[in-house]
Every structure is written in structure tokens, then in C-alpha cells.
Write a protein that holds these residues in place. Structure first.
Motif, PDB file in Angstrom:
ATOM      1  N   SER A 216       0.831  -1.200   0.000  1.00 21.26           N
ATOM      2  CA  SER A 216       0.000   0.000   0.000  1.00 21.26           C
ATOM      3  C   SER A 216       0.868   1.253   0.000  1.00 21.26           C
ATOM      4  O   SER A 216       1.903   1.315   0.674  1.00 21.26           O
ATOM      5  CB  SER A 216      -0.908   0.001   1.227  1.00 21.26           C
ATOM      6  OG  SER A 216      -1.529   1.254   1.395  1.00 21.26           O
ATOM      7  N   ALA A 217       0.442   2.254  -0.738  1.00 22.29           N
ATOM      8  CA  ALA A 217       1.171   3.525  -0.749  1.00 22.29           C
ATOM      9  C   ALA A 217       1.173   4.169   0.632  1.00 22.29           C
ATOM     10  O   ALA A 217       2.112   4.892   0.980  1.00 22.29           O
ATOM     11  CB  ALA A 217       0.546   4.471  -1.774  1.00 22.29           C
ATOM     12  N   ASP A 218       0.146   3.907   1.421  1.00 24.69           N
ATOM     13  CA  ASP A 218       0.121   4.440   2.788  1.00 24.69           C
ATOM     14  C   ASP A 218       1.283   3.894   3.611  1.00 24.69           C
ATOM     15  O   ASP A 218       1.867   4.610   4.429  1.00 24.69           O
ATOM     16  CB  ASP A 218      -1.203   4.078   3.473  1.00 24.69           C
ATOM     17  CG  ASP A 218      -2.393   4.823   2.883  1.00 24.69           C
ATOM     18  OD1 ASP A 218      -2.173   5.894   2.273  1.00 24.69           O
ATOM     19  OD2 ASP A 218      -3.529   4.325   3.020  1.00 24.69           O
ATOM     20  N   VAL A 219       1.621   2.625   3.401  1.00 24.81           N
ATOM     21  CA  VAL A 219       2.750   2.023   4.111  1.00 24.81           C
ATOM     22  C   VAL A 219       4.052   2.684   3.690  1.00 24.81           C
ATOM     23  O   VAL A 219       4.913   2.994   4.524  1.00 24.81           O
ATOM     24  CB  VAL A 219       2.800   0.506   3.849  1.00 24.81           C
ATOM     25  CG1 VAL A 219       4.073  -0.105   4.427  1.00 24.81           C
ATOM     26  CG2 VAL A 219       1.567  -0.173   4.425  1.00 24.81           C
ATOM     27  N   ILE A 220       4.209   2.921   2.399  1.00 21.57           N
ATOM     28  CA  ILE A 220       5.428   3.576   1.898  1.00 21.57           C
ATOM     29  C   ILE A 220       5.540   4.990   2.463  1.00 21.57           C
ATOM     30  O   ILE A 220       6.622   5.421   2.898  1.00 21.57           O
ATOM     31  CB  ILE A 220       5.439   3.608   0.361  1.00 21.57           C
ATOM     32  CG1 ILE A 220       5.416   2.185  -0.206  1.00 21.57           C
ATOM     33  CG2 ILE A 220       6.654   4.371  -0.154  1.00 21.57           C
ATOM     34  CD1 ILE A 220       6.582   1.333   0.204  1.00 21.57           C
TER      35      ILE A 220
END
Length: 428
Positions: A216-220
Motif C-alpha cells: 500500500s502507498a500508505d505504508v510507503i
């Protein structure tokens, strides 16, 4: 006789400890056998925007095929961009990738080498340039081929909103090349069928494995890049997720085909790096995992336990127990003959049963994996069964590798691919 009782008690204790510690994987095995065809994935509410990310070093011979397979996805092309990090390349990987339609960044750093650093470089660069407007990233190795429905199926799982990362079904494009490539392929099919699939059904954390996974981009954004730089950065990431209570899912219908090493030299180098990386994870995260699994029973505590057993040096501990029994045998040689015979019987039987149990257990796992995934393995039936019997031998070669990893300095080395063989099956 006290020595004999001590050896018997020690061996019994270790046998019981290993059985209890890994019993849960037998539960996973049963679930994988009986539950396979009952899982239906709901359709996604919307199409998400993805970036496919490929870290490549001197992969001009195969990377064009991967990019082509990504460009042919049954998914809206406007929602899927392909990025390549040409990492310390001395060939024309960058040029081949551009001609195939990828957006290419070239990176040259001989100090910080490896996939983890390359991914971190790309994520930070995209953020700095304002090009990180994606919902998630799909991570691939240059030798992969991707099933046409891969992104579509991943999108169904990601759209549920439950997972920070998702792993896939990892098949092989050169299963039948020889016993080495077959050993790898059976291991990864086993991981999909009898580990990640049951974990997904039970609602526990899965583990990402090298390639073919979504983040997920949120994790990045939360991590401000990719701060995982051990030799096994995928396992490091999986451990981090377990410790943080972040969920990793599994998409059974998203399939990639991976090219495995076919020479023992390359296989040795790759698995030496994996073994060293597991030791690094043990040192850096072992205490945290123990603390996590001793917390109040929950999904997080179980994930920590499962991850702890995954990275635990089981092979090394088994070798230690065998070495202990060998030392006892040599130490008793000065004792009376009846004591020597008794100790030899006890220690010899234990060592023989350990080796035989190891081989038979791996043989059964390999056989069940091949039988269950029979239609996904595209080769003659005779070769499938032959490689069931060589699978334990492949795993036995981890013994010297595990020992070498303890004492050798290990650095990341590229594995060169040809793309010459393609054993492509259908989704499971």
C-alpha cells in the motif's frame, strides 16, 4: 547410566519441543488440503491506481518480457505505470526497458547495493518529484512473467481495505530445467498452498516472499520510503508488519512465474544470502518477536509467533542436537563396553531417526504439493514425480549453506537469468 538417561532426556525434550513448536504448520497443511476450492473473492468496488516496480541489475535479456506481460494486463492501462530501477547496470537494461515502455531511473552506488536500497531510492525519488500518486505498488523481479489477470485479481483483494501488503501465488517458469530449479519451485508452491492460503483463511498474517507482492502507498508514506536493507529485505518487512500489527494478505488468483537458478553455484550464493539474512533478522528482531508473541493472545501475537518460527534457525538447532550426540558418542569411548554400546544405541538411533524423519517429512510435503498443484506444473508426469524425490535432497543442501552463513561474510550478488524456458500454467 546417568549419562545415558541424560542423553535420552535431552533428545526427548528436543523432539517434543520441535513437535509442539511446529505443530501449527500441520494444521495449516490440513486446511490447505481440505479448504482449497471454497474460497471466492468478491469483485472490487473500484479500480485502483498502481505502479509496477522492477529492480534490475544487468537483466537486459529478460526484462523486456516482464514489461510486455505488464503492458498486456487485463486492467485499465491508464491506471498502471511501469517503473524500472536500473541498479548499477553495466549492460543495456535501461535502454531495453525504455523501448519496452517503462519509466526508467538509473542508479549507481557501489556501497549501498541490493534490492532494498534500489526500492528505497525509487520511492524517495517519486515522492520528491511529486509522482507518487498511487494507491499501491506492485514489486517484481526482472525474471518474472505475470499472468494477464494478476493486477485485476490483486485489485480485488486490495479493494477490501484490510491489508497493508498482499502476496501472490508464485509459480515457476523453468520448473523442469533440473532438480535445483524444481526444488525451488516446489518450495514456493508449498508456501502458497500450505502456508499463505491457510493463513488467509484463518485471518492471520501472511509473509511476502521476494517478488510478486503489493505494498500500500500508505505504508510507503508512513515509512518514508523502504527502510529494509538486510540481505532478506522481504522477510524483514514481514517481521516489521507483524510487530506493528499491520496485516499482510494473500491473493490466490494473482499468479507470477519466476525463473529459478539452475546451477548449484548460483543456488549456493542465493541461499547463502537468504540464510545470512535470516540470521540478521534473528539478531535484529528476535527479541521483539518474543515480546510480541508473549502479549495477550490476539492476531498480532499469533503473527509474531508464526513469524518467529519462520525465521528461527531450525536447521541450525537440528545440527546442534546431532553434534551433541556425536560428541557424547566420542566422549564415551573410554567407558566400559556395555555403556559404550548403550550410548551408541541411544545417540545413533536418535541421529538416524532425525535424518530419516527430515527426509520423509520433506518427501511427504513435496508429494502433497505436487499432487495438489498438479495442473499448475506444466511438464510430463514422470518428471513431476522424479522431482518429488529430489526435493528432500535439495533441502538437505541447506545444511552446509546454513553452516557457511554463520562464518562467511555475505554480500548481495545478482542472479543472472536467461528467460529461455517458460513453464506457464493457469491460476490456481
Amino acid at each position: 547410566m546417568n549419562m545415558i538417561r541424560l542423553v535420552e532426556a535431552f533428545n526427548l525434550f528436543l523432539a517434543v519441543l520441535f513437535t509442539v513448536a511446529y505443530f501449527y504448520q500441520l494444521v495449516y497443511l490440513v486446511i490447505g488440503l481440505v479448504k482449497r476450492r471454497r474460497w471466492k473473492q468478491p469483485e472490487a468496488v473500484r479500480y485502483h491506481r498502481y505502479a509496477a516496480v522492477i529492480s534490475a541489475r544487468n537483466e537486459a535479456g529478460v526484462i523486456g518480457e516482464l514489461i510486455h506481460s505488464l503492458k498486456q494486463q487485463n486492467y485499465p492501462a491508464r491506471l498502471l505505470d511501469v517503473y524500472v530501477v536500473a541498479d548499477n547496470c553495466t549492460d543495456d537494461t535501461a535502454q531495453v526497458s525504455r523501448r519496452a515502455g517503462a519509466i526508467v531511473y538509473e542508479r549507481f552506488n557501489q556501497v549501498k547495493k541490493g534490492k532494498g536500497y534500489a526500492l528505497d531510492y525509487l520511492f524517495r525519488t517519486l515522492a520528491r518529484e511529486g509522482r507518487d500518486r498511487y494507491d499501491a505498488y506492485l514489486i517484481f523481479d526482472a525474471d518474472n512473467l505475470v499472468d494477464p489477470n494478476f493486477v485485476l485479481e490483486m485489485n480485488k483483494t486490495f479493494d477490501r481495505g484490510d491489508y497493508g501488503a498482499i502476496t501472490c501465488y508464485r509459480n515457476s517458469r523453468n520448473f523442469g530445467a533440473n532438480w535445483i530449479s524444481a526444488g525451488y519451485a516446489i518450495w514456493f508452491l508449498r508456501e502458497a498452498r500450505f502456508l499463505n492460503f491457510p493463513r488467509m483463511l484463518l485471518g492471520t498474517n501472511c509473509h511476502v516472499s521476494g517478488t510478486g507482492f503489493l505494498i500500500s502507498a500508505d505504508v510507503i508514506r508512513e515509512n518514508k520510503g523502504w527502510p529494509y536493507h538486510l540481505l532478506t529485505e522481504d522477510i524483514e518487512f514481514s517481521v516489521s508488519c507483524a510487530l506493528k500489527g499491520r496485516r499482510i494478505g494473500y491473493c490466490d488468483k494473482a499468479v507470477i512465474y519466476d525463473e529459478q537458478p539452475t546451477t548449484f553455484r548460483q543456488s549456493w550464493d542465493q541461499r547463502l544470502r537468504w540464510s545470512k539474512g535470516f540470521y540478521q533478522v534473528d539478531v535484529n528482531y528476535g527479541t521483539g518477536l518474543v515480546k510480541g508473541m508473549l502479549q495477550k493472545p490476539s492476531r498480532k501475537s499469533w503473527s509474531c509467533y508464526d513469524m518467529f518460527m519462520t525465521v528461527a534457525p531450525g536447521m541450525l538447532l537440528t545440527l546442534v542436537t546431532i553434534a551433541f550426540n556425536l560428541v557424547v558418542c566420542f566422549a564415551c569411548l573410554g567407558q566400559p563396553a556395555y555403556i559404550v554400546r548403550r550410548i551408541m544405541d541411544v545417540s545413533g538411533s536418535f541421529m538416524l531417526s532425525t535424518v530419516v524423519s527430515f527426509y520423509v517429512g520433506l518427501l511427504i510435503y513435496g508429494l502433497l504439493t505436487v499432487l495438489c498443484e498438479w495442473k499448475q506444473i506444466q511438464m510430463p508426469a514422470g518428471k513431476k514425480l522424479l522431482y518429488v524425490f529430489t526435493f528432500p535432497i535439495f533441502m538437505f543442501t541447506y545444511i552446509p549453506i546454513s553452516l557457511a552463513a554463520l562464518v562467511q561474510k555475505v554480500e548481495w550478488k545478482p542472479i543472472y537469468h536467461t528467460g529461455s524456458q517458460k513453464s506457464l500454467g493457469k491460476a490456481a
